[in-house]
Design a protein around this motif. Structure first.
Motif, PDB file in Angstrom:
ATOM      1  N   UNK A   1       0.854  -1.195   0.000  1.00  0.00           N
ATOM      2  CA  UNK A   1       0.000   0.000   0.000  1.00  0.00           C
ATOM      3  C   UNK A   1       0.890   1.246   0.000  1.00  0.00           C
ATOM      4  N   UNK A   2       0.579   2.254  -0.828  1.00  0.00           N
ATOM      5  CA  UNK A   2       1.343   3.512  -0.788  1.00  0.00           C
ATOM      6  C   UNK A   2       1.208   4.166   0.582  1.00  0.00           C
ATOM      7  N   UNK A   3       2.258   4.891   0.985  1.00  0.00           N
ATOM      8  CA  UNK A   3       2.227   5.487   2.321  1.00  0.00           C
ATOM      9  C   UNK A   3       2.727   6.933   2.285  1.00  0.00           C
ATOM     10  N   UNK A   4       2.006   7.786   3.023  1.00  0.00           N
ATOM     11  CA  UNK A   4       2.362   9.210   3.134  1.00  0.00           C
ATOM     12  C   UNK A   4       2.596   9.552   4.598  1.00  0.00           C
ATOM     13  N   UNK A   5       3.599  10.398   4.846  1.00  0.00           N
ATOM     14  CA  UNK A   5       3.934  10.807   6.210  1.00  0.00           C
ATOM     15  C   UNK A   5       3.991  12.335   6.274  1.00  0.00           C
ATOM     16  N   UNK A   6       3.336  12.898   7.293  1.00  0.00           N
ATOM     17  CA  UNK A   6       3.360  14.351   7.482  1.00  0.00           C
ATOM     18  C   UNK A   6       3.933  14.629   8.877  1.00  0.00           C
ATOM     19  N   UNK A   7       4.990  15.421   8.944  1.00  0.00           N
ATOM     20  CA  UNK A   7       5.585  15.724  10.248  1.00  0.00           C
ATOM     21  C   UNK A   7       4.835  16.876  10.921  1.00  0.00           C
ATOM     22  N   UNK A   8       4.820  16.848  12.255  1.00  0.00           N
ATOM     23  CA  UNK A   8       4.170  17.918  13.027  1.00  0.00           C
ATOM     24  C   UNK A   8       2.732  18.117  12.633  1.00  0.00           C
ATOM     25  N   UNK A   9       1.950  17.005  12.647  1.00  0.00           N
ATOM     26  CA  UNK A   9       0.611  17.128  12.054  1.00  0.00           C
ATOM     27  C   UNK A   9      -0.522  16.952  13.062  1.00  0.00           C
ATOM     28  N   UNK A  10      -0.229  17.144  14.358  1.00  0.00           N
ATOM     29  CA  UNK A  10      -1.316  17.066  15.339  1.00  0.00           C
ATOM     30  C   UNK A  10      -2.175  18.326  15.357  1.00  0.00           C
ATOM     31  N   UNK A  11      -1.691  19.397  14.710  1.00  0.00           N
ATOM     32  CA  UNK A  11      -2.503  20.626  14.664  1.00  0.00           C
ATOM     33  C   UNK A  11      -2.067  21.483  13.473  1.00  0.00           C
TER      34      UNK A  11
ATOM     35  N   UNK B   1      -0.351  10.529  10.391  1.00  0.00           N
ATOM     36  CA  UNK B   1      -0.297  11.747  11.182  1.00  0.00           C
ATOM     37  C   UNK B   1       0.797  11.491  12.217  1.00  0.00           C
ATOM     38  N   UNK B   2       1.789  12.355  12.290  1.00  0.00           N
ATOM     39  CA  UNK B   2       2.842  12.154  13.287  1.00  0.00           C
ATOM     40  C   UNK B   2       2.881  13.357  14.233  1.00  0.00           C
ATOM     41  N   UNK B   3       3.316  13.093  15.452  1.00  0.00           N
ATOM     42  CA  UNK B   3       3.413  14.145  16.467  1.00  0.00           C
ATOM     43  C   UNK B   3       4.492  13.750  17.463  1.00  0.00           C
ATOM     44  N   UNK B   4       5.111  14.773  18.070  1.00  0.00           N
ATOM     45  CA  UNK B   4       6.124  14.426  19.082  1.00  0.00           C
ATOM     46  C   UNK B   4       5.471  13.894  20.338  1.00  0.00           C
ATOM     47  N   UNK B   5       4.246  14.360  20.599  1.00  0.00           N
ATOM     48  CA  UNK B   5       3.531  13.906  21.784  1.00  0.00           C
ATOM     49  C   UNK B   5       2.417  12.927  21.385  1.00  0.00           C
TER      50      UNK B   5
ATOM     51  N   UNK C   1       1.337  30.141   2.826  1.00  0.00           N
ATOM     52  CA  UNK C   1       0.595  31.403   2.941  1.00  0.00           C
ATOM     53  C   UNK C   1       0.544  31.804   4.410  1.00  0.00           C
ATOM     54  N   UNK C   2      -0.223  32.853   4.688  1.00  0.00           N
ATOM     55  CA  UNK C   2      -0.359  33.329   6.074  1.00  0.00           C
ATOM     56  C   UNK C   2      -1.600  32.662   6.639  1.00  0.00           C
ATOM     57  N   UNK C   3      -1.395  31.743   7.569  1.00  0.00           N
ATOM     58  CA  UNK C   3      -2.447  30.799   7.939  1.00  0.00           C
ATOM     59  C   UNK C   3      -2.807  30.916   9.424  1.00  0.00           C
ATOM     60  N   UNK C   4      -4.120  30.881   9.703  1.00  0.00           N
ATOM     61  CA  UNK C   4      -4.602  30.987  11.089  1.00  0.00           C
ATOM     62  C   UNK C   4      -4.293  29.707  11.870  1.00  0.00           C
ATOM     63  N   UNK C   5      -3.164  29.729  12.567  1.00  0.00           N
ATOM     64  CA  UNK C   5      -2.762  28.602  13.415  1.00  0.00           C
ATOM     65  C   UNK C   5      -2.226  29.181  14.717  1.00  0.00           C
ATOM     66  N   UNK C   6      -1.823  28.304  15.632  1.00  0.00           N
ATOM     67  CA  UNK C   6      -1.223  28.794  16.882  1.00  0.00           C
ATOM     68  C   UNK C   6       0.037  29.599  16.567  1.00  0.00           C
TER      69      UNK C   6
END
Ligand code: NAP
Length: 276
Positions: free
Chosen positions: A4-14, A34-38, A228-233
């Motif tokens: 199965x193809x696999x995709x990984x996104x770092x820092x993706x808990x938010x 979805x990967x996260x340090x916590x 872009x300029x994105x509404x995040x923390x």
């Protein structure tokens, strides 16, 4: 081993990373990590997507921790024999009014945004399968920070022959120069985040060149982009784009069709190649 193809996104808990995972769950024909340090924050994010009817898988990843990166590498190698899509999204930024000494901000910011991202690439790029897609989330701030560099530094960062070792040396020098209080005299702009993202953009250009030299027949496409300029923390509520809108360019690059021969080694925003 799964085919199965696999995709990984770092820092993706938010934030943007989470929105990238959401879009990939809808559009990528395979497993999306979805990967996260916590792990707690990561699992919570997976559950949130589950409530939307989307199935993301979770793996722990702290890009500041080489052991954590290698654990993910070994997992991907064993379970999938590599990976198809890697989105290096994890990043940090001190708030504008943060009073942490600039030298500390420089060291901490470079550690994650440049050195952490580079470590992920060092460990995971060799695993990327033919027709794989790699996206490094940089920022338009890398372009403005480049404009604030001395002519000599600009020439180095725009060179088509700069090596990864030379780039690492320059990023290390920036941190050292801030500690000595001489960074401006040495031609650096007064932005740790900006310099870290110069590092990400230039690293992407170098990595694309290396892929051309060493794995030309594998049709891997690797690019840097600004969401872009994105509404995040990170950017706050006044930013103009929603996280889903911020995910559009990274997702476009992650899903470039198999018959595309570009963009490659470019810096994009709003799905458009920008001059570096
Ligand atoms: P965000 O909401 O602060 O999210 C950042 C993500 O990165 C979080 O999931 C965070 O995890 C994770 N992270 C930080 N350090 C990490 C580490 N050492 N290992 C693993 N994950 C780590 O920020 P964002 O706005 O979504 O930013 C995402 C990317 O877009 C960043 O690279 C940023 O520089 C870039 N960018 C953002 C904007 C914007 O306007 N927002 C503009 C240009 C570029 P925790 O929850 O554990 O902290």
């Amino acid at each position: 081993m799964s085919s199965v193809p696999v995709a990984v996104v770092t820092g993706s808990n938010k934030g943007i990373g989470f929105a990238i995972v959401r879009a990939l769950c809808k559009q990528f024909p395979g497993d999306v990590y979805l990967t996260a340090r916590d792990p707690g924050r990561g699992q919570e994010a997976v559950s949130k997507l589950q409530e939307e009817g989307l199935r993301a898988l979770f793996h722990q990843l702290d890009i500041d921790d080489l052991q954590s990166i290698r654990a993910l590498r070994d997992f991907l190698k064993e379970k999938y024999g590599g990976l198809n899509v890697l989105v290096n999204n994890a990043g940090i930024a001190f708030k504008v009014h943060d009073t942490t000494p600039f030298a500390v901000q420089a060291e901490v910011t470079l550690k994650t945004n440049f050195f952490g991202t580079r470590n992920v690439c060092t460990e995971l790029l060799p695993l990327v399968k033919p027709y794989g897609r790699v996206v490094n989330v940089s920022s338009m701030v890398s372009s403005s920070a480049l404009g604030g560099c001395s002519r000599e530094l600009q020439q180095k960062f725009c060179s088509n022959t700069i090596t990864e070792d030379e780039l690492v040396e320059l990023m290390t020098k920036f941190v050292e120069d801030t500690k000595k209080g001489v960074h401006e005299k040495e031609g650096w702009p007064n932005t740790a985040y900006g310099v870290s993202k110069i590092g990400v953009t230039v690293l992407s250009r170098i990595q694309a060149r290396m892929l051309n030299e060493k794995r030309k027949g594998d049709h891997i496409l690797l690019n840097a982009c600004c969401p872009g300029w994105v509404r995040t923390d990170m950017a706050g509520p006044k930013a103009t784009k929603s996280p889903d809108e911020g995910a559009e360019t990274p997702v476009y690059l992650a899903l470039l069709p198999s018959d595309a021969d570009g963009p490659h080694g470019q810096f994009l925003s709003n799905k458009t190649v920008r001059t570096w």
